[in-house]
Design a protein around this motif. Structure first.
Motif, short mmCIF file in Angstrom:
data_model
loop_
_atom_site.label_atom_id
_atom_site.label_comp_id
_atom_site.label_asym_id
_atom_site.label_seq_id
_atom_site.Cartn_x
_atom_site.Cartn_y
_atom_site.Cartn_z
N ASP A 106 -6.34 15.44 5.94
CA ASP A 106 -7.06 14.29 5.39
C ASP A 106 -6.67 14.11 3.92
OD1 ASP A 106 -10.22 15.03 7.11
OD2 ASP A 106 -8.27 14.37 7.87
N VAL A 107 -6.58 12.86 3.47
CA VAL A 107 -6.29 12.60 2.07
C VAL A 107 -7.29 11.58 1.53
CG1 VAL A 107 -3.83 13.12 2.29
CG2 VAL A 107 -4.62 10.76 2.54
N ALA A 108 -7.48 11.62 0.22
CA ALA A 108 -8.36 10.65 -0.46
C ALA A 108 -7.62 10.13 -1.68
CB ALA A 108 -9.67 11.31 -0.88
N LEU A 109 -7.52 8.84 -1.78
CA LEU A 109 -6.81 8.18 -2.87
C LEU A 109 -7.84 7.40 -3.69
CD1 LEU A 109 -3.84 6.75 -0.77
CD2 LEU A 109 -4.14 9.06 -1.67
N ARG A 110 -7.72 7.54 -5.01
CA ARG A 110 -8.73 6.96 -5.89
C ARG A 110 -8.19 5.77 -6.66
NH1 ARG A 110 -13.24 9.15 -9.43
NH2 ARG A 110 -13.21 7.86 -11.32
N CYS A 111 -9.05 4.77 -6.87
CA CYS A 111 -8.69 3.60 -7.67
C CYS A 111 -9.79 3.35 -8.70
CB CYS A 111 -8.53 2.37 -6.78
SG CYS A 111 -8.29 0.84 -7.71
N ASP A 112 -9.37 3.25 -9.97
CA ASP A 112 -10.28 2.85 -11.04
C ASP A 112 -9.90 1.43 -11.46
OD1 ASP A 112 -10.26 5.96 -11.30
OD2 ASP A 112 -11.98 5.25 -12.46
N PRO A 113 -10.68 0.43 -11.10
CA PRO A 113 -10.31 -0.95 -11.44
C PRO A 113 -10.56 -1.23 -12.91
CG PRO A 113 -12.47 -0.91 -10.44
CD PRO A 113 -11.95 0.51 -10.39
N ILE A 114 -10.13 -2.38 -13.34
CA ILE A 114 -10.43 -2.82 -14.70
C ILE A 114 -11.94 -3.01 -14.82
CG2 ILE A 114 -10.13 -4.72 -16.35
CD1 ILE A 114 -7.29 -5.06 -15.19
N SER A 115 -12.49 -2.52 -15.91
CA SER A 115 -13.94 -2.57 -16.10
C SER A 115 -14.47 -4.00 -15.98
CB SER A 115 -14.29 -2.00 -17.48
OG SER A 115 -15.68 -2.07 -17.71
#
Lengths: 111, 116
Positions: free
Chosen positions: B18-27
């Protein structure tokens, strides 16, 4: 119907020349047509976009030509520079968020 | 932040992991999108969030793919029991307002997933 067909797959242009990339679509619900530029290892970045009520849009050296009746649109890069070497994607959007991308054109500008 | 950030940038997984990919969008960006980009192809839409609500997940290839955005900011794309065909770059994008307006989508650099 959801496809956006893009050609050519790759393009080599001399510095100072004109690069032309073509796209065609079927879905008449598409109402926004952006072009993206992508460099290796980076995400796509919006280059220029057009809505179907306009036949041409120009921003600097980049021009979109839009033919609504033929359901075709194209990107022209005038005075192409080595720094323009990248992959270009045409795209289309219906309803404001779901963007359908073409397969991309890899452009190489020879110095 | 200055732009959309994604982590990790590269992920190698053994088939079945299993994998988890993270995204931090523009505030402050309301809308968040996930795309899958296979080698030499254009990005393909996976899913769309407006704040914490997942409004469209029609592009998720199978029930092994799951995305969430519980607090309306950071998002995670999870892939269970990875397969070789899952190898691709996973792109995250965000835009300022909700889907009915033609706001620019800002893309992150992507996570390159390789499944061995």
């Amino acid at each position: 119907q959801q496809q956006v067909k893009q050609s050519p797959q790759s393009l080599i242009v001399q510095k100072g020349g004109i690069s032309i990339i073509n796209c065609a679509y079927e879905n008449t619900a598409f109402d926004y047509f952006p072009w993206y530029q992508q460099f290796p290892g980076k995400g796509p970045a919006l280059l220029i976009a057009i809505r179907p009520d306009v036949s041409e849009k120009k921003e600097g050296r980049f021009t979109i030509s839009f033919n609504k009746s033929a359901k075709q649109f194209s990107l022209h890069i005038m005075d192409s520079q080595p720094g323009d070497s990248a992959t270009y994607f045409c795209a289309a959007r219906a309803g404001g968020f779901k963007t359908i991308f073409g397969a991309g054109t890899r452009l190489f500008v020879k110095a | 932040g200055a732009g959309v950030s994604q982590s990790p940038r590269y992920k190698v997984a053994k088939r079945g992991q299993d994998v988890a990919l993270r995204c931090d969008p523009i505030s402050g960006h309301v809308s968040l999108f996930w795309y899958q980009q296979a080698l030499g192809q254009g990005p393909e839409f996976l899913t769309y969030f407006q704040n914490e609500a997942q409004l469209d997940k029609s592009g998720l290839p199978s029930d092994r793919f799951f995305a969430e955005r519980p607090e309306g900011s950071v998002s995670t794309l999870k892939i269970q029991r990875t397969q070789q065909e899952d190898s691709a770059v996973y792109l995250c994008a965000s835009s300022m307002t909700s889907g009915l307006e033609y706001n620019e989508q800002f893309f992150g650099p992507g996570t390159r997933l390789t499944v061995l």
